[in-house]
Design a protein around this motif. Structure first.
Motif, PDB file in Angstrom:
ATOM      1  N   UNK A 122       0.839  -1.196   0.000  1.00 60.75           N
ATOM      2  CA  UNK A 122       0.000   0.000   0.000  1.00 60.75           C
ATOM      3  C   UNK A 122       0.877   1.249   0.000  1.00 60.75           C
ATOM      4  N   UNK A 123       0.338   2.342  -0.559  1.00 59.09           N
ATOM      5  CA  UNK A 123       0.955   3.647  -0.373  1.00 59.09           C
ATOM      6  C   UNK A 123       0.699   4.092   1.061  1.00 59.09           C
ATOM      7  N   UNK A 124       1.384   5.129   1.494  1.00 55.38           N
ATOM      8  CA  UNK A 124       1.261   5.573   2.878  1.00 55.38           C
ATOM      9  C   UNK A 124      -0.165   6.015   3.213  1.00 55.38           C
ATOM     10  N   UNK A 163       8.747  -2.917  -1.336  1.00 51.63           N
ATOM     11  CA  UNK A 163       8.766  -2.172  -0.073  1.00 51.63           C
ATOM     12  C   UNK A 163       8.630  -0.694  -0.395  1.00 51.63           C
ATOM     13  N   UNK A 164       7.779  -0.005   0.354  1.00 53.78           N
ATOM     14  CA  UNK A 164       7.631   1.438   0.197  1.00 53.78           C
ATOM     15  C   UNK A 164       8.477   2.144   1.239  1.00 53.78           C
ATOM     16  N   UNK A 169      12.363  10.431   1.163  1.00 54.84           N
ATOM     17  CA  UNK A 169      11.390  10.797   0.135  1.00 54.84           C
ATOM     18  C   UNK A 169      10.648   9.539  -0.278  1.00 54.84           C
ATOM     19  N   UNK A 170       9.586   9.720  -1.052  1.00 49.98           N
ATOM     20  CA  UNK A 170       8.789   8.575  -1.465  1.00 49.98           C
ATOM     21  C   UNK A 170       9.511   7.780  -2.547  1.00 49.98           C
ATOM     22  N   UNK A 171       9.850   6.556  -2.208  1.00 52.04           N
ATOM     23  CA  UNK A 171      10.511   5.672  -3.155  1.00 52.04           C
ATOM     24  C   UNK A 171       9.913   4.277  -3.041  1.00 52.04           C
ATOM     25  N   UNK A 172       9.926   3.586  -4.146  1.00 51.45           N
ATOM     26  CA  UNK A 172       9.487   2.197  -4.177  1.00 51.45           C
ATOM     27  C   UNK A 172      10.718   1.336  -4.418  1.00 51.45           C
ATOM     28  N   UNK A 173      10.910   0.361  -3.562  1.00 49.44           N
ATOM     29  CA  UNK A 173      12.065  -0.532  -3.680  1.00 49.44           C
ATOM     30  C   UNK A 173      11.553  -1.922  -4.013  1.00 49.44           C
ATOM     31  N   UNK A 174      12.065  -2.477  -5.097  1.00 45.29           N
ATOM     32  CA  UNK A 174      11.576  -3.767  -5.572  1.00 45.29           C
ATOM     33  C   UNK A 174      12.711  -4.769  -5.700  1.00 45.29           C
ATOM     34  N   UNK A 184      12.774   3.187  -7.209  1.00 46.52           N
ATOM     35  CA  UNK A 184      11.979   4.022  -8.105  1.00 46.52           C
ATOM     36  C   UNK A 184      11.580   5.319  -7.404  1.00 46.52           C
ATOM     37  N   UNK A 185      11.737   6.432  -8.090  1.00 47.34           N
ATOM     38  CA  UNK A 185      11.235   7.721  -7.625  1.00 47.34           C
ATOM     39  C   UNK A 185       9.754   7.788  -7.974  1.00 47.34           C
ATOM     40  N   UNK A 186       8.887   7.860  -6.964  1.00 46.23           N
ATOM     41  CA  UNK A 186       7.448   7.807  -7.210  1.00 46.23           C
ATOM     42  C   UNK A 186       6.875   9.129  -7.709  1.00 46.23           C
TER      43      UNK A 186
END
Length: 212
Positions: A122-124, A163-164, A169-174, A184-186
């Protein structure tokens, strides 16, 4: 030491048999995903039988079963919203189902992946869902509308973990079976870093609280 009710649930889950003959509440095909509510009062489990179960962590025992994914098709991913009111599940049937935990109703079915859904986050603010699949894609979903907003590409293997990170800053780690970890920079949906694992495919990750 776990409370006695937790131990009972763990014992039941641990004694799951592949042939599904050990009892009516056991997962046939094994337990494939497990998450605990924020207040630690309930467990939610998914199995190789395509069933999602809710367990009472205070009294012990299974209190609810949810069906919807194709029978006998493994549910690989299970995630709860920050308020524990919404649960999303991903399966070998390529679908993502959005459930309300209060009444166990399936509110939406998200379709788009062409292979098994392996990971969810989920996003925050719980308004978006991130999904990783064996089709080598990460999808970003608008949960209110039930539509895919973006597809993140570049993988050569199954996306096994997501993982969020919100710090700094908001990043997505896969993590991927091809042995890479991508950040990833969201804000731009662009991959800003690619890390190569020397030990094979990535199946699990955790982000430090300070985001370091």
């Amino acid at each position: 030491e776990l409370p006695s009710s937790w131990s009972q649930i763990v014992d039941e889950l641990a004694s799951t048999q592949v042939n599904g003959t050990s009892g009516r509440h056991f997962h046939a095909g094994g337990v494939t995903a497990l998450v605990i509510s924020r207040d630690e009062r309930r467990f939610y489990s998914a199995g190789g039988d395509g069933v999602i179960r809710c367990w009472d962590a205070l009294e012990g025992g299974c209190i609810q079963e949810w069906h919807g994914h194709l029978d006998a098709i493994s549910v690989n991913a299970l995630v709860l919203s920050s308020d524990d009111k919404v649960m999303c599940t991903g399966s070998v049937d390529t679908q993502i189902r959005v459930w309300t935990t209060e009444d166990g109703q399936c509110e939406k079915v998200l379709k788009g992946h062409t292979n098994s859904v392996l990971s969810l986050a989920f996003s925050e603010d719980d308004k978006r869902l991130y999904s990783g699949s064996a089709d080598c894609l990460v999808r970003i979903w608008n949960l209110e509308e039930g539509v895919c907003l973006h597809r993140l590409k570049g993988y050569t293997g199954s996306v096994s973990f997501i993982v969020l990170s919100t710090t700094p800053r908001y990043e997505l780690i896969t993590g991927c079976f091809d042995g890479t970890i991508r950040i990833w920079d969201l804000e731009t949906n662009q991959c800003v870093h690619t890390l190569a694992s020397r030990s094979g495919g990535v199946i699990s990750m955790e982000v430090a609280e300070d985001g370091a």
